[in-house]
Motif scaffolding. Sequence first.
Motif, PDB file in Angstrom:
ATOM      1  N   CYS A 110       2.880   7.626   2.901  1.00 35.70           N
ATOM      2  CA  CYS A 110       3.613   6.402   3.317  1.00 35.70           C
ATOM      3  C   CYS A 110       2.555   5.340   5.168  1.00 35.70           C
ATOM      4  O   CYS A 110       1.875   4.318   5.052  1.00 35.70           O
ATOM      5  CB  CYS A 110       4.418   5.570   3.358  1.00 35.70           C
ATOM      6  N   ALA A 111       3.234   6.367   5.808  1.00 33.64           N
ATOM      7  CA  ALA A 111       2.871   6.046   7.226  1.00 33.64           C
ATOM      8  C   ALA A 111       1.146   6.085   7.235  1.00 33.64           C
ATOM      9  O   ALA A 111       1.282   4.874   8.297  1.00 33.64           O
ATOM     10  CB  ALA A 111       3.984   6.574   7.881  1.00 33.64           C
ATOM     11  N   TYR A 112       0.972   7.063   6.549  1.00 32.04           N
ATOM     12  CA  TYR A 112      -0.847   7.459   6.963  1.00 32.04           C
ATOM     13  C   TYR A 112      -1.233   5.678   6.652  1.00 32.04           C
ATOM     14  O   TYR A 112      -2.741   5.225   7.215  1.00 32.04           O
ATOM     15  CB  TYR A 112      -1.443   8.950   6.322  1.00 32.04           C
ATOM     16  N   ILE A 113      -1.545   5.266   5.436  1.00 29.31           N
ATOM     17  CA  ILE A 113      -2.162   4.849   5.051  1.00 29.31           C
ATOM     18  C   ILE A 113      -1.036   2.890   5.372  1.00 29.31           C
ATOM     19  O   ILE A 113      -2.352   1.980   5.479  1.00 29.31           O
ATOM     20  CB  ILE A 113      -1.396   4.845   2.980  1.00 29.31           C
ATOM     21  N   CYS A 114      -0.204   3.061   5.642  1.00 27.46           N
ATOM     22  CA  CYS A 114       0.063   1.636   5.650  1.00 27.46           C
ATOM     23  C   CYS A 114      -1.176   0.765   7.414  1.00 27.46           C
ATOM     24  O   CYS A 114      -1.236   1.654   8.144  1.00 27.46           O
ATOM     25  CB  CYS A 114       1.707   1.591   7.143  1.00 27.46           C
ATOM     26  N   PRO A 115      -1.836  -0.300   7.130  1.00 27.92           N
ATOM     27  CA  PRO A 115      -2.758  -0.958   8.481  1.00 27.92           C
ATOM     28  C   PRO A 115      -1.841  -1.519   9.114  1.00 27.92           C
ATOM     29  O   PRO A 115      -3.009  -1.761  10.381  1.00 27.92           O
ATOM     30  CB  PRO A 115      -2.915  -2.036   7.106  1.00 27.92           C
ATOM     31  N   ARG A 116      -0.602  -1.853   8.549  1.00 35.45           N
ATOM     32  CA  ARG A 116      -0.128  -2.140  10.223  1.00 35.45           C
ATOM     33  C   ARG A 116       0.999  -1.511  11.300  1.00 35.45           C
ATOM     34  O   ARG A 116       1.454  -1.834  11.592  1.00 35.45           O
ATOM     35  CB  ARG A 116       0.671  -3.623   9.651  1.00 35.45           C
ATOM     36  N   LYS A 117       1.045  -0.208  10.875  1.00 37.40           N
ATOM     37  CA  LYS A 117       0.780   0.843  11.487  1.00 37.40           C
ATOM     38  C   LYS A 117       2.721   0.854  11.244  1.00 37.40           C
ATOM     39  O   LYS A 117       3.138   0.261  12.653  1.00 37.40           O
ATOM     40  CB  LYS A 117       0.786   1.197  13.262  1.00 37.40           C
ATOM     41  N   ALA A 118       3.556  -0.102  10.373  1.00 40.68           N
ATOM     42  CA  ALA A 118       4.589  -0.309  10.299  1.00 40.68           C
ATOM     43  C   ALA A 118       5.802   0.491   9.957  1.00 40.68           C
ATOM     44  O   ALA A 118       7.178   0.209   9.976  1.00 40.68           O
ATOM     45  CB  ALA A 118       4.947  -2.115   8.994  1.00 40.68           C
ATOM     46  N   TYR A 121       6.021   9.500  -5.892  1.00 40.49           N
ATOM     47  CA  TYR A 121       7.038  10.207  -5.760  1.00 40.49           C
ATOM     48  C   TYR A 121       8.769   8.340  -6.032  1.00 40.49           C
ATOM     49  O   TYR A 121       9.641   9.193  -6.689  1.00 40.49           O
ATOM     50  CB  TYR A 121       7.562  11.459  -4.938  1.00 40.49           C
ATOM     51  N   ASN A 122       7.282   7.408  -6.364  1.00 46.28           N
ATOM     52  CA  ASN A 122       8.468   6.771  -6.416  1.00 46.28           C
ATOM     53  C   ASN A 122      10.023   5.715  -5.427  1.00 46.28           C
ATOM     54  O   ASN A 122      10.456   5.441  -5.025  1.00 46.28           O
ATOM     55  CB  ASN A 122       8.717   6.561  -7.612  1.00 46.28           C
ATOM     56  N   ALA A 123       9.971   7.018  -4.258  1.00 46.98           N
ATOM     57  CA  ALA A 123      10.350   7.365  -2.676  1.00 46.98           C
ATOM     58  C   ALA A 123       9.651   5.916  -2.653  1.00 46.98           C
ATOM     59  O   ALA A 123      11.857   5.089  -1.062  1.00 46.98           O
ATOM     60  CB  ALA A 123      10.074   8.753  -1.823  1.00 46.98           C
ATOM     61  N   ILE A 124       9.207   5.093  -2.100  1.00 46.54           N
ATOM     62  CA  ILE A 124       9.181   3.949  -1.134  1.00 46.54           C
ATOM     63  C   ILE A 124       9.064   2.942  -2.696  1.00 46.54           C
ATOM     64  O   ILE A 124       7.519   3.069  -2.964  1.00 46.54           O
ATOM     65  CB  ILE A 124       7.925   4.091  -0.210  1.00 46.54           C
ATOM     66  N   VAL A 125       9.236   1.807  -2.385  1.00 51.26           N
ATOM     67  CA  VAL A 125       9.275   0.571  -3.302  1.00 51.26           C
ATOM     68  C   VAL A 125       9.050  -0.934  -2.731  1.00 51.26           C
ATOM     69  O   VAL A 125      10.016  -0.660  -2.065  1.00 51.26           O
ATOM     70  CB  VAL A 125       9.887   0.327  -4.585  1.00 51.26           C
ATOM     71  N   GLY A 126       7.727  -1.880  -2.781  1.00 52.77           N
ATOM     72  CA  GLY A 126       7.696  -2.666  -2.163  1.00 52.77           C
ATOM     73  C   GLY A 126       8.886  -3.886  -3.246  1.00 52.77           C
ATOM     74  O   GLY A 126       8.414  -3.982  -3.979  1.00 52.77           O
ATOM     75  N   ALA A 186      10.091  -8.697   1.188  1.00 50.41           N
ATOM     76  CA  ALA A 186       9.087  -8.883   2.568  1.00 50.41           C
ATOM     77  C   ALA A 186       9.017  -7.260   3.412  1.00 50.41           C
ATOM     78  O   ALA A 186       7.876  -7.082   3.298  1.00 50.41           O
ATOM     79  CB  ALA A 186      10.067  -9.481   3.381  1.00 50.41           C
ATOM     80  N   ALA A 187       9.912  -6.565   2.965  1.00 48.96           N
ATOM     81  CA  ALA A 187       9.620  -4.700   3.067  1.00 48.96           C
ATOM     82  C   ALA A 187       9.498  -3.981   2.736  1.00 48.96           C
ATOM     83  O   ALA A 187      10.749  -4.443   1.698  1.00 48.96           O
ATOM     84  CB  ALA A 187      11.022  -4.876   5.050  1.00 48.96           C
ATOM     85  N   PRO A 188       9.245  -2.946   2.040  1.00 49.47           N
ATOM     86  CA  PRO A 188      10.042  -2.363   1.258  1.00 49.47           C
ATOM     87  C   PRO A 188      10.979  -1.355   1.205  1.00 49.47           C
ATOM     88  O   PRO A 188      11.316  -1.187   2.840  1.00 49.47           O
ATOM     89  CB  PRO A 188       8.381  -1.316   0.909  1.00 49.47           C
ATOM     90  N   LEU A 189      11.787  -1.426  -0.022  1.00 50.19           N
ATOM     91  CA  LEU A 189      12.872  -0.282   0.465  1.00 50.19           C
ATOM     92  C   LEU A 189      12.583   1.485   0.086  1.00 50.19           C
ATOM     93  O   LEU A 189      11.533   1.658  -0.536  1.00 50.19           O
ATOM     94  CB  LEU A 189      13.753  -0.409  -0.843  1.00 50.19           C
ATOM     95  N   VAL A 190      13.027   2.226   0.750  1.00 49.15           N
ATOM     96  CA  VAL A 190      12.309   2.963   0.955  1.00 49.15           C
ATOM     97  C   VAL A 190      14.410   4.050   0.579  1.00 49.15           C
ATOM     98  O   VAL A 190      15.150   3.966   0.770  1.00 49.15           O
ATOM     99  CB  VAL A 190      12.933   4.335   1.811  1.00 49.15           C
ATOM    100  N   PHE A 191      13.600   5.464  -0.393  1.00 49.92           N
ATOM    101  CA  PHE A 191      14.727   6.249  -1.489  1.00 49.92           C
ATOM    102  C   PHE A 191      14.774   7.468   0.187  1.00 49.92           C
ATOM    103  O   PHE A 191      13.631   8.690  -1.432  1.00 49.92           O
ATOM    104  CB  PHE A 191      14.823   6.494  -3.075  1.00 49.92           C
ATOM    105  N   PRO A 192      15.330   7.865   0.698  1.00 44.99           N
ATOM    106  CA  PRO A 192      15.393   9.223   1.274  1.00 44.99           C
ATOM    107  C   PRO A 192      15.457  10.533   0.363  1.00 44.99           C
ATOM    108  O   PRO A 192      14.436  11.033   0.209  1.00 44.99           O
ATOM    109  CB  PRO A 192      15.336   9.404   2.358  1.00 44.99           C
ATOM    110  N   GLU A 210       0.761  -1.336  -0.182  1.00 41.17           N
ATOM    111  CA  GLU A 210      -0.343   0.024   0.130  1.00 41.17           C
ATOM    112  C   GLU A 210       0.843   1.267   0.047  1.00 41.17           C
ATOM    113  O   GLU A 210       0.595   2.528  -0.635  1.00 41.17           O
ATOM    114  CB  GLU A 210      -0.656  -0.629   1.058  1.00 41.17           C
ATOM    115  N   CYS A 211       1.904   1.169   0.743  1.00 42.92           N
ATOM    116  CA  CYS A 211       3.112   2.774   0.706  1.00 42.92           C
ATOM    117  C   CYS A 211       3.287   2.327  -0.514  1.00 42.92           C
ATOM    118  O   CYS A 211       3.254   3.820  -0.575  1.00 42.92           O
ATOM    119  CB  CYS A 211       4.473   2.032   2.019  1.00 42.92           C
ATOM    120  N   ALA A 212       4.389   1.834  -1.351  1.00 44.13           N
ATOM    121  CA  ALA A 212       4.399   2.219  -2.514  1.00 44.13           C
ATOM    122  C   ALA A 212       3.070   2.688  -3.388  1.00 44.13           C
ATOM    123  O   ALA A 212       3.784   3.726  -3.853  1.00 44.13           O
ATOM    124  CB  ALA A 212       5.100   0.694  -2.871  1.00 44.13           C
TER     125      ALA A 212
END
Lengths: 131, 282
Positions: free
Chosen positions: B102-110, B79-84, B87-93, B72-74
């Motif tokens: 991404c933090a708002y939408i994450c259903p698992r609060k991960a 801006y393509n800054a987070i991509v699944g 197991a866990a998405p990669l972040v491009f700061p 969901e985050c990706a």
Amino acid sequence: MSAPKEGKKDKMKIVFSTSGDNLDAPLDGRFGRAPKFLVYDLETDACEVVDNLQNLQAAQGAGVQAASTVARLGAAAVVTGHCGPKAFRVLSSAGIKVYTCAAPTVGAALALYREGKLLEAQAADVEGHWA
Amino acid sequence: MIIAIASGKGGTGKTTLAVNLARAFDADIQLLDCDVEEPNAHLFLPAEPRERTVVTMPIPEVDARLCDGCGECARVCRYNAIVGAGAAPLVFPELCHGCGGCAYICPRKAIREVPKRIGVIETFRSGKIDLVHGRLDVGVAMAPPLIRAVKDRRRNGAPAIIDAPPGTSCPVVAAIQGAEAVVLVTEPTPFGLHDLALAVDLVRAFRLPFGVVVNRAGSGDDRVRLFCAREKIPLLAEIPDDRRIAEAYARGALIVEALPEYRAGFLDLRAKIEGLRREVAA
């Protein structure tokens, strides 16, 4: 866009960056901003062409999204002209091998791959466009 | 009143105009140098920095133990800054705009947001001018959050001049938003006119009152003047192509101090800028 891990990896599928839609088409030197990807099945010799137009026009992160697309296609390897650091990071974290070469056409690159003449890239071979 | 000094083309004289206008104001005024990739107003207003503050922006950090890879985050990140990609998405700061989607939408609060340093704000006092500028860290490409942080230093009700970065992209938009009038500085050349036309489109899109100042007038041709007449854009002032101005600039001196005969012109310009705002208000 859903997570690439949904794509099940097929060892026989390799992806080529291209501007055309068959083996005679040029191999595109760019990965993230290649107009299309040709997915080739080494087992059945079947071809599938996937559009990359959305990334072609992206303001940023084209390589990241293109790598994500390739992962979702379930390919085991990518053959392209050049690969930048962010795309390489996504591809390698998805366990996809990257081969860069200067072959003129997709068909020529495929022949090199089959002959085992392509070296697997261990890192990005060009700079990223942002930072 | 908040006046933004902008231009399409770089090197037309935004900072020259901003610092001289501020000095000619001769009352307490804030000068906000929003050209955070290369702030230079302080070169003309020598003073030691009074205060330095680190500015950060929020970027996502993924807790791989909580992530179930739903992607969901990706999906939400334009801006393509987070991509699944496993197991866990990669972040491009470096691609992240800090929106927090991404933090708002994450259903698992991960995903939680952590601060990433992007630059500093420094403040100076030179006579009656309070100068605030941002300085983006080397290697950081995301100017707008720092520009907004500089503008957050504006004191309510106090007059302010914003020195905007060149161009017509996001950093300029961040700089001119909230201004009550915009002055577009250009030069009488084909390049000057071309980029001026782009800047005019930008300020019109924001419905901001604006006018044009031609710098180095006499060095080129009259195409900018004709453009302004055709487009019914007020030509607020023309700064002549005077070698002595260039010499003062090269020394880091102010025109209004080194060449007092130009002082009246800057005061007149200020009155015309204030008139822009009144016309719109009327």
